[in-house]
Design a protein around this motif. Structure first.
Motif, short mmCIF file in Angstrom:
data_model
loop_
_atom_site.label_atom_id
_atom_site.label_comp_id
_atom_site.label_asym_id
_atom_site.label_seq_id
_atom_site.Cartn_x
_atom_site.Cartn_y
_atom_site.Cartn_z
N PHE A 140 0.79 -1.23 0.00
CA PHE A 140 0.00 0.00 0.00
C PHE A 140 0.83 1.28 0.00
N LYS A 141 2.06 1.21 0.44
CA LYS A 141 2.82 2.46 0.54
C LYS A 141 3.40 2.90 -0.80
N ARG A 142 3.49 1.97 -1.74
CA ARG A 142 3.93 2.33 -3.09
C ARG A 142 2.87 1.89 -4.08
N SER A 143 2.55 2.75 -5.03
CA SER A 143 1.57 2.38 -6.03
C SER A 143 1.94 2.99 -7.37
N THR A 144 1.39 2.42 -8.42
CA THR A 144 1.65 2.93 -9.77
C THR A 144 0.33 3.20 -10.48
N GLN A 145 0.32 4.28 -11.25
CA GLN A 145 -0.83 4.61 -12.09
C GLN A 145 -0.37 4.96 -13.49
N LEU A 146 -1.21 4.63 -14.44
CA LEU A 146 -0.95 5.04 -15.82
C LEU A 146 -1.58 6.40 -16.05
N PHE A 147 -0.80 7.29 -16.65
CA PHE A 147 -1.30 8.61 -17.04
C PHE A 147 -1.23 8.67 -18.56
N VAL A 148 -2.40 8.78 -19.19
CA VAL A 148 -2.48 8.72 -20.65
C VAL A 148 -3.21 9.95 -21.17
N VAL A 149 -2.60 10.63 -22.15
CA VAL A 149 -3.24 11.77 -22.81
C VAL A 149 -3.45 11.41 -24.27
N LEU A 150 -4.69 11.47 -24.73
CA LEU A 150 -5.04 11.15 -26.11
C LEU A 150 -5.70 12.35 -26.77
N LYS A 151 -5.37 12.55 -28.04
CA LYS A 151 -6.01 13.61 -28.82
C LYS A 151 -6.79 12.99 -29.96
N ARG A 152 -8.03 13.42 -30.10
CA ARG A 152 -8.87 12.90 -31.19
C ARG A 152 -8.33 13.38 -32.53
N GLN A 153 -8.02 12.42 -33.41
CA GLN A 153 -7.49 12.78 -34.73
C GLN A 153 -8.60 13.38 -35.59
N SER A 154 -8.17 14.17 -36.55
CA SER A 154 -9.13 14.68 -37.52
C SER A 154 -9.47 13.56 -38.50
N ILE A 155 -10.58 13.70 -39.18
CA ILE A 155 -11.03 12.67 -40.11
C ILE A 155 -9.99 12.43 -41.19
N MET A 156 -9.21 13.45 -41.53
CA MET A 156 -8.24 13.34 -42.63
C MET A 156 -6.97 12.64 -42.20
#
Length: 364
Positions: free
Chosen positions: A347-363
């Motif tokens: 419990f004293k150490r933990s890991t989390q994923l941090f993810v940033v996504l950008k929606r692509q344009s249709i093109m």
């Protein structure tokens, strides 16, 4: 959470209200993690939010918090996102263009929305709406959102893998309520369900986000090649041990324990990377495993027991009834007191994923 609205027993509402065992009073671990990555969200907005491209005709900036629970963490997160967005407008010399904000708070229909609504900050600077329903399906009109946030929600599966509860299946999870210490077949069934759900989640958000819109995901994540016994999974294992002890004493039915499993799965980093790679709708702007050390004050046996109760009691109650609740969590407390090294290691150490996504344009 799935292709259709999920109801008991798979919906996992946190314990509502504001009592001593409520999620409101015992979500400090999540709050601590969000505080730890606040600056990362600020950076994501400063570097990746294309406000000139996003400027809506109606001058309304729409944010969704998926898996919001009952607060107060969701309110802090929404405030921080809006503050960072306003700073972005100011940095671009667009102070007069700062939009109005609309925030959608989403969670299951079983969530305690009453507590959520009555605890809104009195000085909130946004228009608020509750959106009940599973975030594994579409919740909003096409291209209607500018920013999506979800923290500590995607480890909840839409449903249990059907093999887990089939007594004739190799994945029958007898005597356990989670997967980390189970057979390979059990682990594979959980992993397969997570992959299906995560793909559904991404596809739904691809429809709802405007081109150039951002999505920030904070997820339980496990370093590749390491043990699956992270804090969430370890907590469920402790509960499982205590339930089996109670079954041996005749306090609960052993068959009831055998048929009970938590639909919770923490993925390895590589699993998430592969699933994101299959999806063609988002650019990965940031993908980082964040390690943090918790304060001793929130990793003692009483605090961890209350936290565990806040996130598990409702589902335990649905399956076993309310009569065993106090006895069960008293046993959890004593198990943690008996093995303090377990608290130190898990419990004293933990890991989390941090993810940033950008929606692509249709093109793209």
């Amino acid at each position: 959470m799935g292709g259709e609205e999920i109801t008991s027993p798979n919906a996992l509402p946190m314990k509502g209200g504001d009592g001593p065992y409520s999620y409101t009073k015992n979500s400090y671990c999540q709050r601590d993690a969000l505080d730890n990555i606040k600056e990362m969200i600020n950076e994501a907005i400063a570097e990746n939010l294309d406000i000139k491209h996003l400027s809506p005709i109606t001058n309304t900036f729409r944010i969704a918090d998926l898996g919001c629970s009952v607060g107060p963490n969701t309110f802090t997160s929404m405030h921080d996102i809006m503050e960072a967005t306003e700073l972005k407008y100011q940095s671009q010399g667009l102070i007069s263009k700062i939009p109005e904000f609309q925030v959608f708070f989403n969670d299951h229909t079983a969530n305690d929305f009453n507590t959520l609504f009555t605890s809104f900050p009195p000085d909130k600077q946004y228009f608020a709406a509750g959106v009940p329903g599973s975030f594994y399906i579409r919740l909003f009109p096409k291209a209607s959102l500018h920013f999506v946030h979800s923290s500590f929600a995607l480890h909840y599966l839409s449903k249990l893998p059907k093999e887990i509860t089939d007594i004739n299946s190799p994945a029958w999870n007898k005597g356990k309520i989670s997967y980390p210490s189970s057979s390979k077949e059990v682990v594979e069934a959980y992993a397969s369900q997570f992959a299906i759900d995560f793909e559904s989640f991404l596809n739904a958000r691809a429809e709802e986000l405007v081109c150039g819109g951002l999505m920030v995901l904070i997820m339980t994540g496990i370093p590749d090649g390491s043990s699956r016994f992270q804090a969430v999974n370890a907590t469920l294992d402790i509960l499982g041990y205590c339930l089996m002890d109670m079954a041996k004493m005749g306090l609960v039915s052993e068959a009831k324990v055998d048929s009970f499993n938590f639909p919770v799965y923490s993925p390895f980093c590589q699993e998430v990377k592969e699933l994101l790679g299959r999806n063609r709708c988002f650019n990965i702007e940031r993908f980082e495993l964040v390690t943090r050390t918790r304060d001793v004050a929130v990793t003692n046996a009483p605090a961890v027991t209350k936290h565990t109760r806040a996130i598990t009691e409702e589902m335990i109650k649905q399956h076993f009834g309310s009569e065993i609740i106090d006895e069960l969590y008293d046993r959890v407390f004593h198990k943690l007191e008996e093995f303090p090294q377990f608290l130190d290691a898990i419990f004293k150490r933990s890991t989390q994923l941090f993810v940033v996504l950008k929606r692509q344009s249709i093109m793209d």
